[in-house]
Design a protein around this motif. Structure first.
Motif, PDB file in Angstrom:
ATOM      1  N   LEU A 195       0.815  -1.213   0.000  1.00  0.00           N
ATOM      2  CA  LEU A 195       0.000   0.000   0.000  1.00  0.00           C
ATOM      3  C   LEU A 195       0.854   1.270   0.000  1.00  0.00           C
ATOM      4  O   LEU A 195       0.379   2.347   0.350  1.00  0.00           O
ATOM      5  CB  LEU A 195      -0.936  -0.017   1.213  1.00  0.00           C
ATOM      6  CG  LEU A 195      -2.001  -1.117   1.117  1.00  0.00           C
ATOM      7  CD1 LEU A 195      -2.589  -1.431   2.476  1.00  0.00           C
ATOM      8  CD2 LEU A 195      -3.100  -0.720   0.148  1.00  0.00           C
ATOM      9  N   HIS A 196       2.111   1.117  -0.388  1.00  0.00           N
ATOM     10  CA  HIS A 196       3.037   2.253  -0.496  1.00  0.00           C
ATOM     11  C   HIS A 196       3.122   3.023   0.824  1.00  0.00           C
ATOM     12  O   HIS A 196       3.152   4.258   0.849  1.00  0.00           O
ATOM     13  CB  HIS A 196       2.615   3.193  -1.628  1.00  0.00           C
ATOM     14  CG  HIS A 196       2.390   2.484  -2.934  1.00  0.00           C
ATOM     15  ND1 HIS A 196       3.432   2.007  -3.699  1.00  0.00           N
ATOM     16  CD2 HIS A 196       1.249   2.142  -3.591  1.00  0.00           C
ATOM     17  CE1 HIS A 196       2.945   1.416  -4.781  1.00  0.00           C
ATOM     18  NE2 HIS A 196       1.630   1.482  -4.736  1.00  0.00           N
ATOM     19  N   ALA A 197       3.166   2.261   1.924  1.00  0.00           N
ATOM     20  CA  ALA A 197       3.211   2.874   3.247  1.00  0.00           C
ATOM     21  C   ALA A 197       4.361   2.324   4.078  1.00  0.00           C
ATOM     22  O   ALA A 197       4.390   2.520   5.294  1.00  0.00           O
ATOM     23  CB  ALA A 197       1.885   2.639   3.971  1.00  0.00           C
ATOM     24  N   GLY A 199      -4.832  11.839   6.860  1.00  0.00           N
ATOM     25  CA  GLY A 199      -6.007  11.000   6.668  1.00  0.00           C
ATOM     26  C   GLY A 199      -5.772   9.884   5.657  1.00  0.00           C
ATOM     27  O   GLY A 199      -6.155   8.737   5.867  1.00  0.00           O
ATOM     28  N   GLY A 200      -5.123  10.235   4.543  1.00  0.00           N
ATOM     29  CA  GLY A 200      -4.841   9.229   3.520  1.00  0.00           C
ATOM     30  C   GLY A 200      -3.856   8.181   3.999  1.00  0.00           C
ATOM     31  O   GLY A 200      -3.990   6.993   3.692  1.00  0.00           O
ATOM     32  N   GLU A 201      -2.855   8.603   4.769  1.00  0.00           N
ATOM     33  CA  GLU A 201      -1.880   7.659   5.308  1.00  0.00           C
ATOM     34  C   GLU A 201      -2.539   6.711   6.313  1.00  0.00           C
ATOM     35  O   GLU A 201      -2.263   5.503   6.317  1.00  0.00           O
ATOM     36  CB  GLU A 201      -0.735   8.418   5.961  1.00  0.00           C
ATOM     37  CG  GLU A 201       0.164   9.137   4.964  1.00  0.00           C
ATOM     38  CD  GLU A 201       1.152  10.083   5.635  1.00  0.00           C
ATOM     39  OE1 GLU A 201       2.157  10.449   4.983  1.00  0.00           O
ATOM     40  OE2 GLU A 201       0.918  10.480   6.796  1.00  0.00           O
ATOM     41  N   THR A 202      -3.425   7.256   7.132  1.00  0.00           N
ATOM     42  CA  THR A 202      -4.136   6.417   8.101  1.00  0.00           C
ATOM     43  C   THR A 202      -4.955   5.352   7.388  1.00  0.00           C
ATOM     44  O   THR A 202      -4.992   4.185   7.807  1.00  0.00           O
ATOM     45  CB  THR A 202      -5.061   7.286   8.984  1.00  0.00           C
ATOM     46  OG1 THR A 202      -4.273   8.208   9.726  1.00  0.00           O
ATOM     47  CG2 THR A 202      -5.870   6.419   9.939  1.00  0.00           C
ATOM     48  N   GLN A 203      -5.607   5.748   6.286  1.00  0.00           N
ATOM     49  CA  GLN A 203      -6.435   4.793   5.557  1.00  0.00           C
ATOM     50  C   GLN A 203      -5.579   3.670   4.967  1.00  0.00           C
ATOM     51  O   GLN A 203      -5.989   2.504   4.957  1.00  0.00           O
ATOM     52  CB  GLN A 203      -7.212   5.508   4.454  1.00  0.00           C
ATOM     53  CG  GLN A 203      -8.466   4.773   4.014  1.00  0.00           C
ATOM     54  CD  GLN A 203      -9.508   4.677   5.107  1.00  0.00           C
ATOM     55  OE1 GLN A 203      -9.373   5.281   6.173  1.00  0.00           O
ATOM     56  NE2 GLN A 203     -10.539   3.898   4.875  1.00  0.00           N
ATOM     57  N   GLU A 230     -16.856   2.060   3.234  1.00  0.00           N
ATOM     58  CA  GLU A 230     -16.480   3.331   2.614  1.00  0.00           C
ATOM     59  C   GLU A 230     -14.987   3.621   2.792  1.00  0.00           C
ATOM     60  O   GLU A 230     -14.610   4.670   3.336  1.00  0.00           O
ATOM     61  CB  GLU A 230     -17.339   4.468   3.179  1.00  0.00           C
ATOM     62  CG  GLU A 230     -18.829   4.214   2.994  1.00  0.00           C
ATOM     63  CD  GLU A 230     -19.674   5.476   3.088  1.00  0.00           C
ATOM     64  OE1 GLU A 230     -19.212   6.529   2.621  1.00  0.00           O
ATOM     65  OE2 GLU A 230     -20.781   5.386   3.610  1.00  0.00           O
ATOM     66  N   PRO A 231     -14.131   2.724   2.322  1.00  0.00           N
ATOM     67  CA  PRO A 231     -12.691   2.869   2.573  1.00  0.00           C
ATOM     68  C   PRO A 231     -12.033   4.018   1.830  1.00  0.00           C
ATOM     69  O   PRO A 231     -10.932   4.431   2.189  1.00  0.00           O
ATOM     70  CB  PRO A 231     -12.131   1.528   2.089  1.00  0.00           C
ATOM     71  CG  PRO A 231     -13.086   1.092   1.016  1.00  0.00           C
ATOM     72  CD  PRO A 231     -14.432   1.530   1.499  1.00  0.00           C
ATOM     73  N   PHE A 232     -12.683   4.545   0.783  1.00  0.00           N
ATOM     74  CA  PHE A 232     -12.058   5.593  -0.021  1.00  0.00           C
ATOM     75  C   PHE A 232     -12.715   6.957   0.164  1.00  0.00           C
ATOM     76  O   PHE A 232     -12.320   7.930  -0.482  1.00  0.00           O
ATOM     77  CB  PHE A 232     -12.098   5.213  -1.500  1.00  0.00           C
ATOM     78  CG  PHE A 232     -11.562   3.838  -1.784  1.00  0.00           C
ATOM     79  CD1 PHE A 232     -10.292   3.470  -1.364  1.00  0.00           C
ATOM     80  CD2 PHE A 232     -12.342   2.887  -2.431  1.00  0.00           C
ATOM     81  CE1 PHE A 232      -9.798   2.193  -1.599  1.00  0.00           C
ATOM     82  CE2 PHE A 232     -11.849   1.618  -2.682  1.00  0.00           C
ATOM     83  CZ  PHE A 232     -10.580   1.267  -2.260  1.00  0.00           C
ATOM     84  N   THR A 233     -13.719   7.052   1.036  1.00  0.00           N
ATOM     85  CA  THR A 233     -14.434   8.311   1.236  1.00  0.00           C
ATOM     86  C   THR A 233     -13.503   9.397   1.768  1.00  0.00           C
ATOM     87  O   THR A 233     -12.734   9.174   2.702  1.00  0.00           O
ATOM     88  CB  THR A 233     -15.600   8.121   2.219  1.00  0.00           C
ATOM     89  OG1 THR A 233     -16.526   7.186   1.655  1.00  0.00           O
ATOM     90  CG2 THR A 233     -16.324   9.434   2.472  1.00  0.00           C
ATOM     91  N   MET A 253      -8.991  11.604  -5.700  1.00  0.00           N
ATOM     92  CA  MET A 253      -9.139  10.564  -6.723  1.00  0.00           C
ATOM     93  C   MET A 253      -7.839   9.829  -7.028  1.00  0.00           C
ATOM     94  O   MET A 253      -7.844   8.593  -7.143  1.00  0.00           O
ATOM     95  CB  MET A 253      -9.720  11.166  -8.008  1.00  0.00           C
ATOM     96  CG  MET A 253     -11.202  11.529  -7.891  1.00  0.00           C
ATOM     97  SD  MET A 253     -12.247  10.096  -7.474  1.00  0.00           S
ATOM     98  CE  MET A 253     -12.005   9.083  -8.935  1.00  0.00           C
ATOM     99  N   PRO A 254      -6.688  10.516  -7.170  1.00  0.00           N
ATOM    100  CA  PRO A 254      -5.449   9.763  -7.445  1.00  0.00           C
ATOM    101  C   PRO A 254      -5.110   8.760  -6.350  1.00  0.00           C
ATOM    102  O   PRO A 254      -4.659   7.654  -6.631  1.00  0.00           O
ATOM    103  CB  PRO A 254      -4.388  10.871  -7.544  1.00  0.00           C
ATOM    104  CG  PRO A 254      -5.146  12.090  -7.939  1.00  0.00           C
ATOM    105  CD  PRO A 254      -6.463  11.973  -7.237  1.00  0.00           C
ATOM    106  N   LEU A 255      -5.352   9.140  -5.076  1.00  0.00           N
ATOM    107  CA  LEU A 255      -5.085   8.231  -3.973  1.00  0.00           C
ATOM    108  C   LEU A 255      -6.079   7.077  -3.970  1.00  0.00           C
ATOM    109  O   LEU A 255      -5.713   5.928  -3.722  1.00  0.00           O
ATOM    110  CB  LEU A 255      -5.133   8.978  -2.641  1.00  0.00           C
ATOM    111  CG  LEU A 255      -4.885   8.125  -1.389  1.00  0.00           C
ATOM    112  CD1 LEU A 255      -3.569   7.358  -1.484  1.00  0.00           C
ATOM    113  CD2 LEU A 255      -4.911   8.996  -0.138  1.00  0.00           C
ATOM    114  N   GLN A 256      -7.350   7.369  -4.252  1.00  0.00           N
ATOM    115  CA  GLN A 256      -8.339   6.295  -4.358  1.00  0.00           C
ATOM    116  C   GLN A 256      -7.917   5.273  -5.403  1.00  0.00           C
ATOM    117  O   GLN A 256      -7.974   4.065  -5.167  1.00  0.00           O
ATOM    118  CB  GLN A 256      -9.705   6.874  -4.735  1.00  0.00           C
ATOM    119  CG  GLN A 256     -10.399   7.656  -3.648  1.00  0.00           C
ATOM    120  CD  GLN A 256     -11.817   8.027  -4.047  1.00  0.00           C
ATOM    121  OE1 GLN A 256     -12.462   7.334  -4.828  1.00  0.00           O
ATOM    122  NE2 GLN A 256     -12.302   9.136  -3.525  1.00  0.00           N
TER     123      GLN A 256
END
Length: 240
Positions: free
Chosen positions: A126-128, A141-145, A164-167, A171-174
């Motif tokens: 997940l590139h994390a 927020g995006g890193e937490t997801q 709702e994992p992408f809410t 868009m690029p991160l989704q």
């Protein structure tokens, strides 16, 4: 004929301070590797996921996953969450603030000999990976997801439930997270049931869709066919 992956019959009175109470009465079966619960806020989508995960004891239910009964209220059967082998990312999922990112991901596989390796691999997918030593309060927020998804994938679950994992993500991160998730599923064939009220997300997933409204299933079928046939009704449903 495709295998029935999941069969659910559920009756439950649900609701909270943010939505009016309603009576849920629904049943459906899943035979596709990826299915989506779709509908407006308050339809009961999250309640279904919580019942499947074992985080909710329904008033009346029967849940069968690949021939194994997880819940049967009439027979007094209720398999606890930790024995269901589910990867779950809920709307209120949180990370342990006193643990590092890597320790959070490893928490779900702490009894596995290769738990550390699997945790690192999930983060890298997940590139994390570069976040491994950070604390949750240091994440965006995006890193937490990404970390929450990694924690769900690391134990190699039998079923993946995503609420709702992408809410709220750009868009690029989704798109990047979805691509990573598809890559993982290609190596670990696992049924997925996700929740959304975003039409564009349903099209992006190109999955089977189960449309819900007020605790009921109104239609189920292949996403593009269902959305095309019921476009006007569903736009009204979402506006309402």
């Amino acid at each position: 004929m495709p295998e029935t992956l999941l069969a659910l019959r559920l009756r439950h009175h649900f609701g909270d301070r943010s939505q009016p109470a309603a009576d849920m009465d629904l049943h459906f079966s899943l035979m596709q590797p990826w299915s989506v619960l779709f509908g407006p806020s308050g339809a009961g989508k999250s309640t279904v996921l919580r019942a499947l995960a074992g985080l909710l004891k329904p008033q009346a239910a029967r849940i069968i996953f690949r021939g194994t009964c997880w819940t049967d209220t009439a027979a007094g059967i209720f398999v606890p969450p930790h024995r269901r082998g589910i990867g779950y990312v809920g709307q209120r999922s949180v990370l342990f603030p006193h643990l590092s990112v890597l320790e959070n991901v490893r928490f779900g596989v702490r009894n596995a000999q290769d738990g550390m390796q699997r945790s690192r691999e999930a983060l890298e997918l997940l590139h994390a990976g570069h976040l491994a030593m950070r604390r949750p309060q240091e994440l965006s927020g995006g890193e937490t997801q990404r970390v929450l998804l990694a924690r769900a994938l690391a134990p190699a679950p039998k079923l993946l439930l995503l609420d709702e994992p992408f809410t709220g993500l750009e868009m690029p991160l989704q798109a990047a997270l979805l691509q990573s998730l598809r890559a993982w599923l290609a190596e670990h064939p696992t049924p997925v049931l996700s929740v959304t009220h975003d039409v564009s997300e349903v099209f992006a997933l190109d999955a089977e869709v189960i449309v819900m409204q007020a605790g009921r299933v109104t239609v189920q079928g292949e996403a593009r066919e269902v959305l095309a046939a019921q476009r006007e009704q569903m736009l009204q449903l979402l506006r309402g």
